[in-house]
Design a protein around this motif. Structure first.
Motif, PDB file in Angstrom:
ATOM      1  N   LYS A  58       0.800  -1.196  -0.128  1.00  0.00           N
ATOM      2  CA  LYS A  58      -0.078   0.187   0.018  1.00  0.00           C
ATOM      3  C   LYS A  58       0.812   0.763   0.103  1.00  0.00           C
ATOM      4  CE  LYS A  58      -3.756   0.863   0.694  1.00  0.00           C
ATOM      5  NZ  LYS A  58      -4.914   1.157   0.318  1.00  0.00           N
ATOM      6  N   ALA A  59       2.239   1.163   0.505  1.00  0.00           N
ATOM      7  CA  ALA A  59       2.738   2.290   0.923  1.00  0.00           C
ATOM      8  C   ALA A  59       3.683   2.369  -0.397  1.00  0.00           C
ATOM      9  CB  ALA A  59       3.561   1.893   2.156  1.00  0.00           C
ATOM     10  N   SER A  60       4.100   2.050  -1.262  1.00  0.00           N
ATOM     11  CA  SER A  60       4.177   1.843  -2.302  1.00  0.00           C
ATOM     12  C   SER A  60       3.886   2.184  -3.687  1.00  0.00           C
ATOM     13  CB  SER A  60       5.111   0.390  -2.421  1.00  0.00           C
ATOM     14  OG  SER A  60       3.876  -0.327  -3.571  1.00  0.00           O
ATOM     15  N   GLY A  61       2.041   2.696  -3.347  1.00  0.00           N
ATOM     16  CA  GLY A  61       1.640   2.929  -4.355  1.00  0.00           C
ATOM     17  C   GLY A  61      -0.061   2.157  -4.925  1.00  0.00           C
ATOM     18  N   LEU A  62       0.514   1.169  -4.774  1.00  0.00           N
ATOM     19  CA  LEU A  62      -0.547  -0.155  -5.056  1.00  0.00           C
ATOM     20  C   LEU A  62      -2.310   0.672  -4.840  1.00  0.00           C
ATOM     21  CD1 LEU A  62       1.004  -3.312  -5.464  1.00  0.00           C
ATOM     22  CD2 LEU A  62       1.076  -1.486  -7.412  1.00  0.00           C
ATOM     23  N   GLY A  63      -3.110   0.381  -5.002  1.00  0.00           N
ATOM     24  CA  GLY A  63      -3.996   0.019  -4.373  1.00  0.00           C
ATOM     25  C   GLY A  63      -4.663  -1.152  -3.580  1.00  0.00           C
ATOM     26  N   ALA A  64      -5.610  -0.932  -3.058  1.00  0.00           N
ATOM     27  CA  ALA A  64      -6.142  -2.236  -1.764  1.00  0.00           C
ATOM     28  C   ALA A  64      -6.201  -3.366  -2.547  1.00  0.00           C
ATOM     29  CB  ALA A  64      -7.059  -1.555  -1.039  1.00  0.00           C
ATOM     30  N   GLN A  65      -7.550  -3.196  -3.667  1.00  0.00           N
ATOM     31  CA  GLN A  65      -7.687  -4.847  -4.971  1.00  0.00           C
ATOM     32  C   GLN A  65      -6.106  -5.068  -5.383  1.00  0.00           C
ATOM     33  OE1 GLN A  65     -10.182  -5.386  -2.195  1.00  0.00           O
ATOM     34  NE2 GLN A  65     -10.340  -6.848  -4.670  1.00  0.00           N
ATOM     35  N   ALA A  66      -5.612  -4.043  -6.142  1.00  0.00           N
ATOM     36  CA  ALA A  66      -4.227  -4.750  -6.367  1.00  0.00           C
ATOM     37  C   ALA A  66      -3.175  -5.037  -5.464  1.00  0.00           C
ATOM     38  CB  ALA A  66      -3.738  -3.633  -7.539  1.00  0.00           C
ATOM     39  N   ALA A  67      -2.900  -4.990  -4.642  1.00  0.00           N
ATOM     40  CA  ALA A  67      -2.180  -5.629  -3.039  1.00  0.00           C
ATOM     41  C   ALA A  67      -2.636  -6.947  -3.014  1.00  0.00           C
ATOM     42  CB  ALA A  67      -2.411  -4.454  -2.061  1.00  0.00           C
ATOM     43  N   GLN A  68      -3.969  -7.155  -2.965  1.00  0.00           N
ATOM     44  CA  GLN A  68      -4.298  -8.394  -2.379  1.00  0.00           C
ATOM     45  C   GLN A  68      -4.333  -9.226  -3.370  1.00  0.00           C
ATOM     46  OE1 GLN A  68      -5.234  -8.800   0.730  1.00  0.00           O
ATOM     47  NE2 GLN A  68      -6.685  -7.394   1.760  1.00  0.00           N
ATOM     48  N   HIS A  69      -4.380  -8.473  -4.716  1.00  0.00           N
ATOM     49  CA  HIS A  69      -4.101  -9.592  -5.940  1.00  0.00           C
ATOM     50  C   HIS A  69      -3.194  -9.786  -6.045  1.00  0.00           C
ATOM     51  CE1 HIS A  69      -7.954  -9.740  -7.029  1.00  0.00           C
ATOM     52  NE2 HIS A  69      -8.235  -8.856  -7.479  1.00  0.00           N
ATOM     53  N   VAL A  70      -2.321  -9.225  -6.138  1.00  0.00           N
ATOM     54  CA  VAL A  70      -0.344  -9.384  -5.508  1.00  0.00           C
ATOM     55  C   VAL A  70      -0.222 -10.606  -5.185  1.00  0.00           C
ATOM     56  CG1 VAL A  70       1.859  -8.371  -5.898  1.00  0.00           C
ATOM     57  CG2 VAL A  70      -0.339  -7.169  -7.211  1.00  0.00           C
ATOM     58  N   ILE A  71      -0.688 -10.389  -3.626  1.00  0.00           N
ATOM     59  CA  ILE A  71      -0.256 -11.700  -2.864  1.00  0.00           C
ATOM     60  C   ILE A  71      -0.870 -12.679  -2.659  1.00  0.00           C
ATOM     61  CG2 ILE A  71      -0.710 -11.400  -0.080  1.00  0.00           C
ATOM     62  CD1 ILE A  71      -0.433  -9.347   0.546  1.00  0.00           C
ATOM     63  N   LYS A  72      -2.178 -13.117  -4.031  1.00  0.00           N
ATOM     64  CA  LYS A  72      -2.658 -13.909  -3.743  1.00  0.00           C
ATOM     65  C   LYS A  72      -2.215 -14.699  -4.638  1.00  0.00           C
ATOM     66  CE  LYS A  72      -7.511 -16.143  -4.633  1.00  0.00           C
ATOM     67  NZ  LYS A  72      -7.124 -16.929  -5.265  1.00  0.00           N
ATOM     68  N   LYS A  73      -1.830 -13.725  -5.783  1.00  0.00           N
ATOM     69  CA  LYS A  73      -0.910 -15.228  -6.869  1.00  0.00           C
ATOM     70  C   LYS A  73       0.273 -15.044  -6.773  1.00  0.00           C
ATOM     71  CE  LYS A  73       1.520 -11.243 -10.209  1.00  0.00           C
ATOM     72  NZ  LYS A  73       1.389 -10.686 -10.667  1.00  0.00           N
TER      73      LYS A  73
END
Length: 413
Positions: free
Chosen positions: A57-72
């Motif tokens: 989140k601090a690096s500029g990703l949105g909440a949903q995008a951050a969740q998807h990065v972790i999940k993938k």
């Protein structure tokens, strides 16, 4: 039943750099998450969020995008673990397995990034999408697809879509939940399908898809790749990149045509389809060195998958049979002998003297085996009004309002 539809994005000069930068950014962040996961012994997804979500989140990703990065990232490690368990990366201690287990998983800059309905919305009438990027929300991004694909998207699209980049072109791969048709429980017979290299598919109804054209195309592509790789110039490398996946697309198109003809025939005649279970055939078969490329480019598995999903959509029953002796057994008298197979195309029974095309004979053996498999797999429909007295050796299992049994005898009250 889940199917995917691929559409081509056509962003303008302003939208394209933003989409490309987004893919590179999320995959770079995924590599960081992968390093953290590897350092902590690949924890569960919820625990992995505790270590990485705030940083994303601090690096500029949105909440949903951050969740998807972790999940993938977590899904990638789940896939790796499954491949190791299945032995796809070799035995314990092998170089390939040690290499896979000794370092974190890395993602290519153009690797797929999942999008849900909060990050991506579709406007089917005008054929545009609104998509999240690191530069903000992009609206009115045009896409192109066929009329059939657009209809499937409009009616059945559900769940996530993946954004990928391939040779500088962006694609969205959308998941569609297509309802399954009612399977025909009483087929009038089965169409045996013999898969091969010389003839891609031969059915017991007389249809034969010759592989001569495809094999000639593959040989021509192989020779062209050899010449370009030997030349090694910049123009040769550009030519190789331009022709990449051309052979695979051509083979997939042919397999789609063949599978559609087979399933359409089965649906029209009220029959099922029987395929050979060829799992592991590349490991079992031993060939000369000049034949190995032909064997390993044989796309029998892809053709089988195409037949399977088309049959499921059409409600056509599909069974898999044991391929043992289908090419050596006579479909007329049942005699099995290796000498029955005179050559690649000729079958001549040593017992009854019948002569036919070898692939035709194999397809008839496959459809006969399918009848036995289908009959053995069907449930025993015993009416509830019938009193059944079970013998001691009988094994029974409740199946809804009926009982499935190996043997029984009736009695009266």
């Amino acid at each position: 039943m889940k199917l995917v539809v691929q559409v081509k994005l056509m962003p303008d000069a302003v939208q394209a750099p933003a989409i490309g930068a987004t893919l590179r950014t999320v995959n770079e962040r995924a590599n960081l998450v992968s390093a953290v996961a590897f350092e902590h012994g690949v924890p569960r997804e919820y625990e992995l969020r505790k270590h990485t979500y705030a940083g994303l989140k601090a690096s500029g990703l949105g909440a949903q995008a951050a969740q998807h990065v972790i999940k993938k990232t977590r899904d990638a490690y789940t896939t790796l673990k499954a491949n190791i368990r299945a032995g796809n990366l070799g035995r314990p201690g092998s170089k390939r397995r040690v290499k896979a287990e000794s370092k974190p998983i890395t993602f290519r800059p153009e690797a797929a990034q999942p999008y849900d309905d909060r990050c991506l919305s579709w406007q089917y009438d005008v054929r545009t999408v609104s998509i999240w990027t690191t530069a903000g929300r992009l609206r009115n991004v045009r896409f192109a697809c066929s009329v059939g694909a657009l209809k499937m998207l409009r009616e059945y699209r559900k769940g996530e879509s993946d954004l990928i980049e391939r040779d500088g072109v962006f694609y969205l791969i959308a998941v569609c939940e297509v309802p399954e048709a009612q399977v025909n429980e009483n087929p009038s017979g089965f169409i045996g399908v013999d898969l091969g290299i010389v003839n891609i598919a031969t059915t017991s109804t007389g249809y034969r898809a010759a592989g001569r054209g495809l094999n000639r195309h593959r040989k021509r592509q192989l020779e062209l790749r050899r010449k370009l790789q030997a030349k090694g110039t910049q123009s040769a490398k550009r030519r190789l990149k331009h022709r990449s996946r051309k052979e695979a697309r051509h083979a997939a198109n042919i397999n789609h045509i063949i599978s559609k003809k087979i399933v359409t025939t089965a649906e029209r005649t009220g029959r099922g389809i029987a395929l050979e279970d060829l799992t592991g055939i590349r490991d079992r078969v031993r060939l000369r060195k000049d034949q190995r490329a032909q064997l390993h480019s044989w796309s029998f598995h892809q053709l089988g998958r195409f037949i399977a999903y088309k049959a499921l959509r059409a409600g056509v029953p599909l069974v898999y049979v044991d391929p043992a002796y289908t090419s050596q057994q006579c479909s007329e008298c049942g005699h099995i002998d290796r000498k029955n197979r005179v050559d690649q195309a000729t079958f001549a029974c040593r017992a009854c003297g019948v002569t036919m095309h070898a692939d035709d004979n194999a397809s008839h053996n496959i459809d006969r085996k399918a009848e036995d498999v289908w009959t053995a797999g069907r449930e025993s429909r015993v009416p509830t009004t019938l009193q059944v007295v079970w013998t001691e050796e009988t094994i029974r299992q409740p199946v809804g309002p009926y009982l499935q049994a190996r043997s029984f005898r009736t009695g009266s009250s």
